[in-house]
Design a protein around this motif. Sequence first.
Motif, PDB file in Angstrom:
ATOM      1  N   THR A   1      54.513 -70.634 -95.119  1.00  0.00           N
ATOM      2  CA  THR A   1      55.725 -71.482 -95.160  1.00  0.00           C
ATOM      3  C   THR A   1      56.519 -71.413 -93.855  1.00  0.00           C
ATOM      4  O   THR A   1      57.607 -71.978 -93.750  1.00  0.00           O
ATOM      5  CB  THR A   1      56.651 -70.982 -96.297  1.00  0.00           C
ATOM      6  N   LEU A   2      55.978 -70.704 -92.844  1.00  0.00           N
ATOM      7  CA  LEU A   2      56.759 -70.443 -91.621  1.00  0.00           C
ATOM      8  C   LEU A   2      57.231 -71.735 -90.956  1.00  0.00           C
ATOM      9  O   LEU A   2      58.429 -71.942 -90.742  1.00  0.00           O
ATOM     10  CB  LEU A   2      55.934 -69.623 -90.632  1.00  0.00           C
ATOM     11  N   ARG A   3      56.326 -72.656 -90.640  1.00  0.00           N
ATOM     12  CA  ARG A   3      56.713 -73.833 -89.844  1.00  0.00           C
ATOM     13  C   ARG A   3      57.549 -74.778 -90.678  1.00  0.00           C
ATOM     14  O   ARG A   3      58.552 -75.309 -90.220  1.00  0.00           O
ATOM     15  CB  ARG A   3      55.470 -74.551 -89.309  1.00  0.00           C
ATOM     16  N   GLY A   4      57.141 -74.946 -91.959  1.00  0.00           N
ATOM     17  CA  GLY A   4      57.907 -75.846 -92.821  1.00  0.00           C
ATOM     18  C   GLY A   4      59.338 -75.369 -93.005  1.00  0.00           C
ATOM     19  O   GLY A   4      60.277 -76.156 -93.040  1.00  0.00           O
ATOM     20  N   GLY A   5      59.513 -74.042 -93.084  1.00  0.00           N
ATOM     21  CA  GLY A   5      60.842 -73.495 -93.351  1.00  0.00           C
ATOM     22  C   GLY A   5      61.678 -73.315 -92.101  1.00  0.00           C
ATOM     23  O   GLY A   5      62.873 -73.569 -92.092  1.00  0.00           O
ATOM     24  N   SER A   6      61.035 -72.892 -90.992  1.00  0.00           N
ATOM     25  CA  SER A   6      61.840 -72.505 -89.814  1.00  0.00           C
ATOM     26  C   SER A   6      61.562 -73.371 -88.595  1.00  0.00           C
ATOM     27  O   SER A   6      62.247 -73.259 -87.590  1.00  0.00           O
ATOM     28  CB  SER A   6      61.498 -71.056 -89.449  1.00  0.00           C
ATOM     29  N   GLY A   7      60.468 -74.153 -88.636  1.00  0.00           N
ATOM     30  CA  GLY A   7      60.077 -74.921 -87.453  1.00  0.00           C
ATOM     31  C   GLY A   7      59.347 -74.070 -86.435  1.00  0.00           C
ATOM     32  O   GLY A   7      58.862 -74.548 -85.425  1.00  0.00           O
ATOM     33  N   LEU A   8      59.194 -72.777 -86.760  1.00  0.00           N
ATOM     34  CA  LEU A   8      58.528 -71.857 -85.823  1.00  0.00           C
ATOM     35  C   LEU A   8      57.028 -71.794 -86.102  1.00  0.00           C
ATOM     36  O   LEU A   8      56.604 -72.012 -87.228  1.00  0.00           O
ATOM     37  CB  LEU A   8      59.100 -70.434 -86.005  1.00  0.00           C
ATOM     38  N   ILE A   9      56.270 -71.500 -85.040  1.00  0.00           N
ATOM     39  CA  ILE A   9      54.855 -71.093 -85.256  1.00  0.00           C
ATOM     40  C   ILE A   9      54.694 -69.724 -84.588  1.00  0.00           C
ATOM     41  O   ILE A   9      55.584 -69.265 -83.882  1.00  0.00           O
ATOM     42  CB  ILE A   9      53.867 -72.116 -84.628  1.00  0.00           C
ATOM     43  N   THR A  10      53.556 -69.077 -84.850  1.00  0.00           N
ATOM     44  CA  THR A  10      53.273 -67.806 -84.144  1.00  0.00           C
ATOM     45  C   THR A  10      52.367 -68.138 -82.962  1.00  0.00           C
ATOM     46  O   THR A  10      51.739 -69.198 -82.927  1.00  0.00           O
ATOM     47  CB  THR A  10      52.515 -66.823 -85.061  1.00  0.00           C
ATOM     48  N   LEU A  11      52.302 -67.242 -81.976  1.00  0.00           N
ATOM     49  CA  LEU A  11      51.415 -67.420 -80.819  1.00  0.00           C
ATOM     50  C   LEU A  11      50.660 -66.105 -80.618  1.00  0.00           C
ATOM     51  O   LEU A  11      51.284 -65.057 -80.516  1.00  0.00           O
ATOM     52  CB  LEU A  11      52.245 -67.755 -79.576  1.00  0.00           C
ATOM     53  N   ASP A  12      49.310 -66.154 -80.609  1.00  0.00           N
ATOM     54  CA  ASP A  12      48.538 -64.906 -80.568  1.00  0.00           C
ATOM     55  C   ASP A  12      47.173 -65.154 -79.932  1.00  0.00           C
ATOM     56  O   ASP A  12      46.149 -65.152 -80.621  1.00  0.00           O
ATOM     57  CB  ASP A  12      48.372 -64.374 -82.000  1.00  0.00           C
ATOM     58  N   PRO A  13      47.149 -65.384 -78.555  1.00  0.00           N
ATOM     59  CA  PRO A  13      45.874 -65.688 -77.885  1.00  0.00           C
ATOM     60  C   PRO A  13      44.810 -64.644 -78.235  1.00  0.00           C
ATOM     61  O   PRO A  13      45.078 -63.456 -78.229  1.00  0.00           O
ATOM     62  CB  PRO A  13      46.240 -65.637 -76.398  1.00  0.00           C
ATOM     63  N   GLY A  14      43.617 -65.120 -78.609  1.00  0.00           N
ATOM     64  CA  GLY A  14      42.518 -64.210 -78.971  1.00  0.00           C
ATOM     65  C   GLY A  14      42.671 -63.662 -80.379  1.00  0.00           C
ATOM     66  O   GLY A  14      41.841 -62.885 -80.843  1.00  0.00           O
ATOM     67  N   TYR A  15      43.711 -64.054 -81.072  1.00  0.00           N
ATOM     68  CA  TYR A  15      43.938 -63.660 -82.480  1.00  0.00           C
ATOM     69  C   TYR A  15      43.898 -62.137 -82.641  1.00  0.00           C
ATOM     70  O   TYR A  15      43.313 -61.613 -83.585  1.00  0.00           O
ATOM     71  CB  TYR A  15      42.889 -64.314 -83.394  1.00  0.00           C
ATOM     72  N   LYS A  16      44.488 -61.418 -81.669  1.00  0.00           N
ATOM     73  CA  LYS A  16      44.436 -59.942 -81.715  1.00  0.00           C
ATOM     74  C   LYS A  16      45.234 -59.393 -82.889  1.00  0.00           C
ATOM     75  O   LYS A  16      44.973 -58.299 -83.377  1.00  0.00           O
ATOM     76  CB  LYS A  16      44.972 -59.359 -80.402  1.00  0.00           C
ATOM     77  N   ASN A  17      46.220 -60.179 -83.377  1.00  0.00           N
ATOM     78  CA  ASN A  17      47.071 -59.689 -84.472  1.00  0.00           C
ATOM     79  C   ASN A  17      47.037 -60.631 -85.664  1.00  0.00           C
ATOM     80  O   ASN A  17      47.888 -60.558 -86.544  1.00  0.00           O
ATOM     81  CB  ASN A  17      48.531 -59.586 -83.994  1.00  0.00           C
ATOM     82  N   THR A  18      46.056 -61.555 -85.666  1.00  0.00           N
ATOM     83  CA  THR A  18      46.095 -62.639 -86.664  1.00  0.00           C
ATOM     84  C   THR A  18      44.857 -62.600 -87.540  1.00  0.00           C
ATOM     85  O   THR A  18      43.738 -62.526 -87.025  1.00  0.00           O
ATOM     86  CB  THR A  18      46.147 -64.009 -85.941  1.00  0.00           C
TER      87      THR A  18
END
Length: 427
Positions: free
Chosen positions: A32-49
Amino acid sequence: MSDKAILEFRGSKYEFPVVEGTENEVGINIKTLRGGSGLITLDPGYKNTGSCESGITFLDGEKGILRYRGYAIEELAEKADFLEIAFLLIFGELPSREELHKFHEDIKHESHVDEEMKKIINGFPKSAHPMGVLSSLTSALIAFNPTSVNVASDEAMYNAIVRIMAKFPVLVAWTMRKKMGLPLEYGDDNLGYVENLHKMMFKRPNKEYQLNKVVIEALDQLLILHADHEQNCSTSTVRIVGSSHAGLFASLSAGISALWGPLHGGANQAVLEMLEAIAADDGDTEKYMAKAKDKNDAFRLMGFGHRVYKNFDPRARILKQAADEVLGDLGIEDPILDVAKGLERVALEDQYFVDRKLYPNVDFYSGIIYRALGIPVEMFTVMFAMGRLPGWIAHWREMRLRMEPIGRPRQIYIGENSRSFKTLDQR
Ligand code: SDX
């Protein structure tokens, strides 16, 4: 009280549910992150995703743990055979004697490859890298098996899995035989799965094929150790390509291309080339260690480091011991093994490597064994793909059965803002 994560941003608070896996791994569900806050996450290489929830393979990088469907890799490498492991990874349980027999019989029944495929493989120059040939042949199989898998049918899924498990070893063998200028022959249905693979790879015209138990057991163990490794680059590729509902063979072909890269499966070939360069350079390990630590030098110590393991890769431990045993059993003295052990000793004591928790990975010793088995260095990554086949299939099947959505990440745009077109004479 159910766990939740709270994000505060520009004076607002956003709550997210937390997901906890069966090995107590915890993830924030940010659906619900983007729908609720307009934010996305950023994680090149998906090291934390995390890309998905999966029940196939568990890794603990800090403790150096690897389990296929809950079974420790050390136990499986010692007690199981590759076809059993393929069944376990794909269907979730170790097969009964009857299930294993049927799986193998069904595979034998599908182990022919359309003769027209020989025209495709003969179109490649001998200089073609086997991984490019294998990826193309896997994709070309679609032309001869055009019906896409009806994933709603257990029988259709099983038949597609049997088909690729049957035909892939033939493509692996033909890829090697093409490189060596040998006739593209079939194996022998009276042999075991790995025995048959080995015979197809090594049978010489006009010569009696001699089956060597030490060689077959070593190859079987190598394939088991490569069979799966959760969301690595090539498996994530198979999953994301399959998420568009592209077919199984097309998804596998994409996975083979991803595995080819020297940072991933291509490392096993790069390790041997690096060890040979060190041996040719009077065994000057220090010189190569200095290059590996020099930020201005693109050289990396191949076979070292891992995205997940910050401890010994359990597969590297097994392979280091296997290298000694196989070379000993075959009476092979390979100075490269000593170079590898020397390099490992120096690296494990070096502060740069200690600080970054860089340990030998699966690719560091595997090539020494492949070479002892007479496999050409350019075929090393093809052997990795042969081992990884059941893992890729298992993940593709899991992703489709869980009806995962098409993979389509977001981005943060950093290009030009809106601007008007300029005609040629205005530029
Ligand atoms: C496989 O994901 C899997 O599970 C893969 C695999 C599987 O079974 O599917 O296990 C198989 O692909 C094993 C890895 C094979 N690749 C190699 O051996 C190539 C050499 N290794 C590296 O390129 C590297 O370690 C990776 C690609 C494996 C991991 O890279 P990461 O996780 O992105 O780590 P990084 O590049 O951010 O490195 C962290 C630091 C950096 O230094 P600093 O910027 O912090 O100063 O460690 C350094 C890196 O420069 N570093 C190395 C190094 N690996 C990392 N320095 C020298 N030599 C290396 N090998």
